[in-house]
Every structure is written in structure tokens, then in C-alpha cells.
Design a protein around this motif. Structure first.
Motif, PDB file in Angstrom:
ATOM      1  N   SER A  37       0.908  -1.281   0.061  1.00  0.00           N
ATOM      2  CA  SER A  37       0.083  -0.066   0.006  1.00  0.00           C
ATOM      3  C   SER A  37       0.892   1.285  -0.155  1.00  0.00           C
ATOM      4  CB  SER A  37      -0.968  -0.053   1.134  1.00  0.00           C
ATOM      5  OG  SER A  37      -1.927  -1.125   1.057  1.00  0.00           O
ATOM      6  N   GLU A  62      -8.549  -0.812   3.360  1.00  0.00           N
ATOM      7  CA  GLU A  62      -8.397   0.421   4.547  1.00  0.00           C
ATOM      8  C   GLU A  62      -9.345   1.707   3.890  1.00  0.00           C
ATOM      9  OE1 GLU A  62      -3.954   0.511   6.249  1.00  0.00           O
ATOM     10  OE2 GLU A  62      -3.982   0.398   4.218  1.00  0.00           O
ATOM     11  N   ASP A 134      -6.013  -1.401  -4.724  1.00  0.00           N
ATOM     12  CA  ASP A 134      -5.593  -1.750  -3.462  1.00  0.00           C
ATOM     13  C   ASP A 134      -6.716  -2.616  -2.779  1.00  0.00           C
ATOM     14  OD1 ASP A 134      -4.029  -2.784  -1.383  1.00  0.00           O
ATOM     15  OD2 ASP A 134      -3.700  -0.548  -0.531  1.00  0.00           O
TER      16      ASP A 134
HETATM   17 MG   LIG Z   1      -2.016  -2.830   2.319  1.00  0.00          MG
END
Ligand SMILES: [Mg+2]
Ligand SMILES: Nc1ncnc2c1ncn2[C@@H]1O[C@H](COP(=O)(O)OP(=O)(O)O)[C@@H](O)[C@H]1O
Length: 235
Positions: A37, A62, A134
Motif C-alpha cells: 500500500s 483500509e 488496492d
Molecule cells: Mg495494504
């Protein structure tokens, strides 16, 4: 061949043309905590701040708020560039959907048609040159089966190459130092494959290039660190 600078100190030199070939869609594989990330956000952030190339970061796991907070520890002010409309941080799960929708999404599955339409709008809105997704692993969780998962990935990568953006598509290996058997079948759909490893014994990090259409590249794996400025290849 046009070149897109990676924004990772030391990485451009590993490619004969000095960066990623423009328009490539590149798979980034690594275990949990391997730096995927951060790698993705550094690519987007330096694209905006140093190369005047607007970018979109799509997050599946996230929350955008958590990412903004995490990246502040590297001195990266994501919000500033969001306000200037040079960077879009898109929450793939809730984007343009009301707050209390989680249950609805879990029931119907993530609508990739919707995501593709939103991504296309976003690319046009800021004239994006770089995109990061992601991650594919999380996106796959919303598919009913392997076939549906692959169809979704294919359609997403079609859009990315149609729009001539240079993209990183992140996916997760099971262990920190992933082995060859863990390579997802999807690698054939991508123009490039990068691997991030975290050695479980030495705690040393390494990056290697497994494939990159459009340029020669160095073979081997290279040490990198995550420091106060982000990711950097060791000299
Ligand atoms: Mg990550
Ligand atoms: N500010 C920081 N300085 C140094 N290392 C950091 C910092 N923030 C995170 N890290 C390291 O990066 C790791 C997480 O990176 P991340 O990109 O989120 O991994 P992944 O996405 O592959 O799971 C952490 O486990 C930690 O080792």
C-alpha cells in the motif's frame, strides 16, 4: 516508448527505459506488511507532486481516512492534492453509496460495473495518468466464484489500458516471503509483475521484477527499506 517514473528512489534504474512503460498495467504481489500500500501511494503521490501526473488510488480494505493518516507519517499531505483535484482517494466499497449500506453490499456483492463507471468518470475528471487498485485480493472476495472474479479483473484491466493510464494493481500473497506457487493465475492478464518480499527471519525487504512488457529490466532481487520518506531501494 513513453516512460512513467516510479517515484521510488532506485527503482527506475532497474528498467532500461528508466521507469514503467506508459500505459502498462502492473501487478504488485506481496505478503501482509510487505509494503504494497505504501508502494502504491508513493507512486501516486510522487506522480502528482513531482511529475504533474494526476492519480487515483482505489482502496478496498483500509478506509480513505486511515490511509490519509498513515501517509502523513511520511510527510505526504494527501488532502491538499485532493482539494486541488489532482488526486482522488476512492473508497471502492462505499463510493457514491450511502453510509449505512454495508449490509446491502454484502448481500448483492460489490458492483464492478458501478466501480468501472465511477473510475472512468474519475479518470476523465482529473485527467488521471496513474491509477492504483488496492487490492485485487479484497475485490475478489466480492465475487461469487473464480470465473466471476477473473471476468471482473479482465474488465477492469481493459478499462485501464483503454484509457492509457499506467496502473498498479495490488494483490496479496499468503505469507510475507511468498513462493512461486503462490502466483495468482491472473498474472497473464498484466503487462508487468513486481514482487515485494519481507524475509521472516532477517526482516529484510526485497523487491524484484518478474515481467515488464515494453522494456528490458534487471533480473534479481533488490533490498529496500521503508523509512521516513517512504520506500527506497538500498544502494
Ligand atoms: Mg495494504
Ligand atoms: N512511517 C513508517 N516508517 C517506517 N515503516 C513503516 C511506516 N509505516 C509503516 N511502515 C512499515 O510498513 C508496513 C506496512 O506497509 P503496507 O504498505 O501497509 O503493507 P501491505 O499493504 O503490504 O500490507 C508496516 O508493517 C511497517 O513495517
Amino acid at each position: 516508448m513513453e516512460v512513467v517514473k516510479t517515484g521510488i528512489p532506485g527503482l527506475d534504474n532497474l528498467f532500461a527505459i528508466g521507469g514503467f512503460p506508459k500505459g502498462n498495467t502492473i501487478l504488485v504481489i506481496g505478503g501482509p506488511g510487505s509494503g504494497k500500500s505504501i508502494f502504491g501511494m508513493q507512486y501516486i503521490y510522487t506522480g502528482v507532486t513531482r511529475y504533474d501526473e494526476p492519480g487515483i488510488f482505489i482502496t478496498f480494505d483500509e478506509t480513505p481516512d486511515k490511509i490519509r493518516r498513515n501517509m502523513r507519517s511520511f510527510g505526504w499531505d494527501i488532502e491538499k492534492y485532493e482539494k486541488e483535484q489532482k488526486l482522488i482517494l476512492m473508497d471502492a466499497v462505499t463510493y457514491r453509496i450511502s453510509d449505512d449500506v454495508d449490509e446491502e453490499i454484502l448481500r448483492t456483492g460489490l458492483d464492478v460495473d458501478n466501480l468501472i463507471a465511477n473510475l472512468d468518470d474519475a479518470i476523465n475528471a482529473i485527467d488521471a495518468k496513474r491509477v492504483v487498485i488496492d487490492s485485487l485480493a479484497v475485490m475478489g472476495l466480492y465475487a461469487q466464484d473464480e470465473f466471476e472474479k477473473r471476468t471482473k479483473i479482465l474488465r477492469l484491466s481493459k478499462l485501464l489500458s483503454l484509457r492509457n493510464v499506467t496502473s498498479l494493481v495490488i494483490t496479496e500473497g499468503q505469507s510475507a516471503d511468498i513462493g512461486i506457487k503462490e502466483f495468482p493465475m491472473e498474472t497473464f492478464m498484466f503487462d508487468g509483475v513486481l514482487i515485494l518480499r519481507l524475509d521472516s527471519e532477517t526482516q529484510k525487504r526485497r523487491i524484484s521484477i518478474r515481467k515488464m512488457r515494453g522494456t528490458k529490466h534487471v533480473i534479481g532481487s533488490f533490498k529496500f527499506t521503508i523509512g521516513s520518506n517512504g520506500i527506497e531501494l538500498s544502494p
